[in-house]
Design an enzyme around this catalytic site. Structure first.
Site, PDB file in Angstrom:
ATOM      1  CG  ASN A   9      51.864  71.770  50.549  1.00  0.00           C
ATOM      2  OD1 ASN A   9      52.069  72.267  51.661  1.00  0.00           O
ATOM      3  ND2 ASN A   9      51.738  72.503  49.453  1.00  0.00           N
ATOM      4  CE  LYS A  11      48.193  73.326  49.079  1.00  0.00           C
ATOM      5  NZ  LYS A  11      47.349  73.679  47.938  1.00  0.00           N
ATOM      6  CG  HIS A  96      52.852  75.322  46.404  1.00  0.00           C
ATOM      7  ND1 HIS A  96      51.733  76.073  46.166  1.00  0.00           N
ATOM      8  CD2 HIS A  96      52.453  74.032  46.479  1.00  0.00           C
ATOM      9  CE1 HIS A  96      50.685  75.263  46.102  1.00  0.00           C
ATOM     10  NE2 HIS A  96      51.098  74.019  46.293  1.00  0.00           N
ATOM     11  CD  GLU A  98      48.611  77.125  47.549  1.00  0.00           C
ATOM     12  OE1 GLU A  98      49.181  76.861  48.618  1.00  0.00           O
ATOM     13  OE2 GLU A  98      47.753  76.362  47.040  1.00  0.00           O
ATOM     14  CD  GLU A 167      51.565  70.997  43.586  1.00  0.00           C
ATOM     15  OE1 GLU A 167      51.041  70.112  44.252  1.00  0.00           O
ATOM     16  OE2 GLU A 167      51.811  72.128  44.035  1.00  0.00           O
ATOM     17  N   GLY A 173      43.226  72.561  44.554  1.00  0.00           N
ATOM     18  CA  GLY A 173      42.142  72.934  45.461  1.00  0.00           C
ATOM     19  C   GLY A 173      40.820  73.190  44.762  1.00  0.00           C
ATOM     20  CB  SER A 213      41.928  68.106  42.613  1.00  0.00           C
ATOM     21  OG  SER A 213      41.663  69.478  42.845  1.00  0.00           O
TER      22      SER A 213
HETATM   23  P1  13P Z   1      45.151  69.990  46.511  1.00  0.00           P
HETATM   24  O1  13P Z   1      45.513  68.530  46.599  1.00  0.00           O
HETATM   25  O2  13P Z   1      44.388  70.477  47.695  1.00  0.00           O
HETATM   26  O3  13P Z   1      44.518  70.333  45.203  1.00  0.00           O
HETATM   27  O4  13P Z   1      46.536  70.804  46.562  1.00  0.00           O
HETATM   28  C1  13P Z   1      47.587  70.407  45.754  1.00  0.00           C
HETATM   29  C2  13P Z   1      48.798  71.149  46.175  1.00  0.00           C
HETATM   30  O5  13P Z   1      48.874  72.353  46.000  1.00  0.00           O
HETATM   31  C3  13P Z   1      49.871  70.400  46.824  1.00  0.00           C
HETATM   32  O6  13P Z   1      51.025  71.157  46.922  1.00  0.00           O
END
Ligand code: 13P
Length: 251
Positions: A9, A11, A96, A98, A167, A173, A213
């Protein structure tokens, strides 16, 4: 039997040139290699067509990171599932954290988006996961159950096209990964929730990915758990080498 999947992803990262270069690098690394999972990259809308032109579909699947809940029309700035599909994409990330957190996406909208994706032949990668407070106050199993249940008006045939990504928001992150045991417990819980609604066969065939992560150094342990069928990767998917390191965790 369900598939192992490693999905990136991206982002809101990479310019178009950088994204095409990254996709090209991943494709080059995968060429001539036997890997034991499906590989998907989910990229910004602006990159879909150009990335599709440099990847080989038998090596890498292509996904968007979102789509509209509407079919078409006067929704300035939105991108429909049929538009995504027309770029050559096969998948779309929906729900997601976010999107839920910063754009207020709720269960009702996510169900509408899921219908749009399925109607247009896209496979949803449907994200669920609790925030830190819910982990700490012990409500995480109920929270995730209700996020999965948002899809329970789908027919069994429709639901069988869903990939779930667990997640935990506190692990995204942050460098703080869920332990392999925490991931396994939640994935087993999700599979049970699916089984109670759709039966054993659909539950056993649903791929449930872990995200948060995930790195080459921890992927192997997490993916070794019986209910963890791969990962949805953020930061570590932005470099071809580290993404490849995670793909190779399935050896
Ligand atoms: P990270 O791997 O950067 O923690 O992000 C995970 C994520 O949100 C994938 O959709």
């Amino acid at each position: 039997m369900r598939k192992n999947i490693v999905a990136g992803n991206w982002k809101m990262n990479t310019t178009l040139d950088e994204g095409v270069e990254l996709a090209n690098d991943i494709n080059t690394l995968l060429k001539g290699k036997k890997v034991n999972c499906d590989v998907i990259i989910c990229v910004p809308f602006t990159h879909l067509t150009s990335v599709n032109a440099v990847i080989e579909p038998e090596l890498i699947g292509l996904g968007a990171e979102n789509c509209s809940e509407h079919d078409k029309g006067a929704y300035t700035g939105e991108v429909s599932a049929s538009m995504v599909k027309s770029t050559g994409a096969t998948h779309v990330i929906l729900g997601h954290s976010e999107r839920r957190q910063y754009f207020g996406e709720n269960n009702e909208q996510l169900l509408a988006k899921t219908h749009q994706a399925l109607t247009n032949g896209l496979k949803p990668i449907f994200c669920v996961g609790e925030v830190l407070e819910e982990r700490e106050n012990g409500t995480y199993n109920d929270v995730v159950k209700s996020q999965v249940e948002a899809l329970f008006s789908l027919t069994p045939e429709e639901f069988s096209k869903i990939v779930i990504a667990y997640e935990p928001v506190w692990a995204i992150g942050t460098g703080k990964t869920a332990t392999a045991e925490q991931a396994e417990d939640m994935h087993a819980h999700i599979r049970k929730v699916v089984e109670e609604k759709y039966g054993n066969e659909i539950a056993e065939n649903t791929s449930i990915l872990y995200g948060g992560s995930c790195k080459p150094s921890n992927a192997k342990e997490i993916f070794s758990k019986p209910n963890v069928d791969g990962g949805l990767i953020g930061g570590a998917a932005l470099q071809a080498d580290s993404f490849m390191g995670i793909i190779e965790a399935f050896d």
